[in-house]
Design an enzyme around this catalytic site. Structure first.
Site, PDB file in Angstrom:
ATOM      1  N   LYS A   1       0.768  -1.175   0.040  1.00  0.00           N
ATOM      2  CA  LYS A   1       0.080   0.018   0.054  1.00  0.00           C
ATOM      3  C   LYS A   1       0.778   1.215  -0.050  1.00  0.00           C
ATOM      4  O   LYS A   1       1.155   1.643   1.193  1.00  0.00           O
ATOM      5  CB  LYS A   1      -0.782  -0.145   1.285  1.00  0.00           C
ATOM      6  CG  LYS A   1      -2.245   0.357   0.740  1.00  0.00           C
ATOM      7  CD  LYS A   1      -3.225   0.075   1.960  1.00  0.00           C
ATOM      8  CE  LYS A   1      -4.351   0.799   2.176  1.00  0.00           C
ATOM      9  NZ  LYS A   1      -5.110   1.333   0.969  1.00  0.00           N
TER      10      LYS A   1
HETATM   11  N1  PMP Z   1      -7.371  -2.580  -3.174  1.00  0.00           N
HETATM   12  C1  PMP Z   1      -6.872  -1.171  -3.052  1.00  0.00           C
HETATM   13  C2  PMP Z   1      -6.085  -0.577  -4.205  1.00  0.00           C
HETATM   14  C3  PMP Z   1      -7.059  -0.651  -1.769  1.00  0.00           C
HETATM   15  O1  PMP Z   1      -6.601   0.562  -1.629  1.00  0.00           O
HETATM   16  C4  PMP Z   1      -7.982  -1.053  -0.982  1.00  0.00           C
HETATM   17  C5  PMP Z   1      -8.279  -0.393   0.291  1.00  0.00           C
HETATM   18  N2  PMP Z   1      -7.264  -0.706   1.207  1.00  0.00           N
HETATM   19  C6  PMP Z   1      -8.564  -2.273  -0.995  1.00  0.00           C
HETATM   20  C7  PMP Z   1      -8.048  -3.100  -2.300  1.00  0.00           C
HETATM   21  C8  PMP Z   1      -9.333  -3.104   0.093  1.00  0.00           C
HETATM   22  O2  PMP Z   1      -8.430  -3.485   0.934  1.00  0.00           O
HETATM   23  P1  PMP Z   1      -8.912  -3.663   2.436  1.00  0.00           P
HETATM   24  O3  PMP Z   1     -10.101  -4.435   2.601  1.00  0.00           O
HETATM   25  O4  PMP Z   1      -7.657  -4.462   2.943  1.00  0.00           O
HETATM   26  O5  PMP Z   1      -9.324  -2.421   2.908  1.00  0.00           O
END
Ligand code: PMP
Length: 305
Positions: A157
């Protein structure tokens, strides 16, 4: 943003209004920041706040940091404690979003990862819905491609990578859609701008694998577990072709901010009967209850503040 609340910055909890970086900070200039987005849910009956799966969020954050050659003096448990300390400074009585970051903190010019100081920071903000039309979303296939693991890993991320997400989101919204589906460089469905994607085909729940340029979502993992355990349906992680989406019975997207967004149309084609499907609906109710710490069986998914 509420400037009267608190943040963690440069090793201390301080008023949010004072947590400021310089315009010459490396993480700001070059996107050399990794982050997490967590939620804490207010349980009205218990009158308590519960952080949703912070260990998983911090584990992923520390993995993102590893990819970016960052090192901070905290492990997952230490970061959970800091989160609780920050949340306890303020009297939150509503659902909040928590944004921890690790960033290259030196000032000056020179793009690289090595020989730079790393800092951890975190702030909290009140937060409601991320996608307003979350029961009936209309998606489009983005003309942008998902960043590739060999360019900027979607698995991490990484702030700089979110320029890709911003292009995807804005073009979709300006064209009148709620959100977009992005294909990777192999032409397979990866995810949305900031959410993972699931479809139901022939009663099986299908989602792209971790190797198709997705962020390994924590909500995604929860939904896979809940679909298997609570709904007793088969879940398969495999590549998805673009046109499979059009013939799916149900389609939804998942994310911490987005939670579970039911998609009923893609590029003006109805998905299934054009209404939120039963699997999507069941998962939405279940997830909301668990996230708010209302389900004893899943109480270990919530950390009480
Ligand atoms: N894909 C991306 C690119 C994201 O930024 C997110 C948000 N964090 C998600 C998927 C979903 O991940 P999560 O369920 O861990 O929030």
């Amino acid at each position: 943003m509420d400037l009267t609340k608190h943040a963690f910055f440069e090793g201390k909890i301080i008023p949010f209004a004072e947590a400021k970086i310089s315009i010459a900070t490396h993480g700001f200039l070059y996107g050399t920041t990794v982050f997490s987005g967590m939620r804490a849910y207010w349980n009205e009956e218990k009158k308590r706040l519960f952080v949703f799966r912070p260990f998983d969020h911090f584990h992923r954050l520390l993995n993102s940091a590893r990819m970016m050659s960052m090192d901070i003096p905290y492990d997952e448990e230490g970061l959970i404690q800091l989160t609780l300390d920050v949340l306890r400074m303020d009297d939150w009585k509503e659902n909040v979003y928590i944004r921890p970051t690790i960033y290259k903190a030196d000032m000056g010019i020179g793009v690289r990862l090595h020989n730079l100081k790393d800092e951890f920071a975190m702030f909290v903000t009140a937060f409601g819905k991320y996608v307003s039309n979350d029961a009936d979303a209309h998606l489009t296939f983005s003309s942008w491609r998902r960043i590739d693991d060999n360019a900027i890993p979607a698995r991490g991320k990484i702030s700089g990578a979110y320029a890709n997400s911003a292009l995807i989101k804005t073009d979709a919204n300006r064209a009148g859609f709620d959100e977009a589906i992005v294909l990777d460089n192999n032409g397979h469905v990866s995810e949305g701008s900031a959410m993972n994607i699931f479809m139901v085909r022939d009663g099986v729940l299908v989602t792209p694998p971790a190797t198709d340029n997705i962020l390994e979502g924590i909500t995604r993992r929860c939904v896979i577990d809940l679909a298997r355990t609570e709904l007793g349906i088969e879940v398969v992680e495999r590549s998805i072709d673009r046109t499979e989406v059009f013939v799916a019975e149900e389609l939804f997207m998942t994310g911490t901010a987005a939670q579970i967004v039911a998609a009923t149309k893609v590029d003006h084609r109805s998905i299934g009967n054009g209404k939120m499907g039963t699997i999507t609906s069941k998962l939405r109710i279940l997830f909301d209850d668990i996230a708010h710490a209302r389900v004893p069986k899943y109480r270990d998914w919530n950390v009480e503040v």
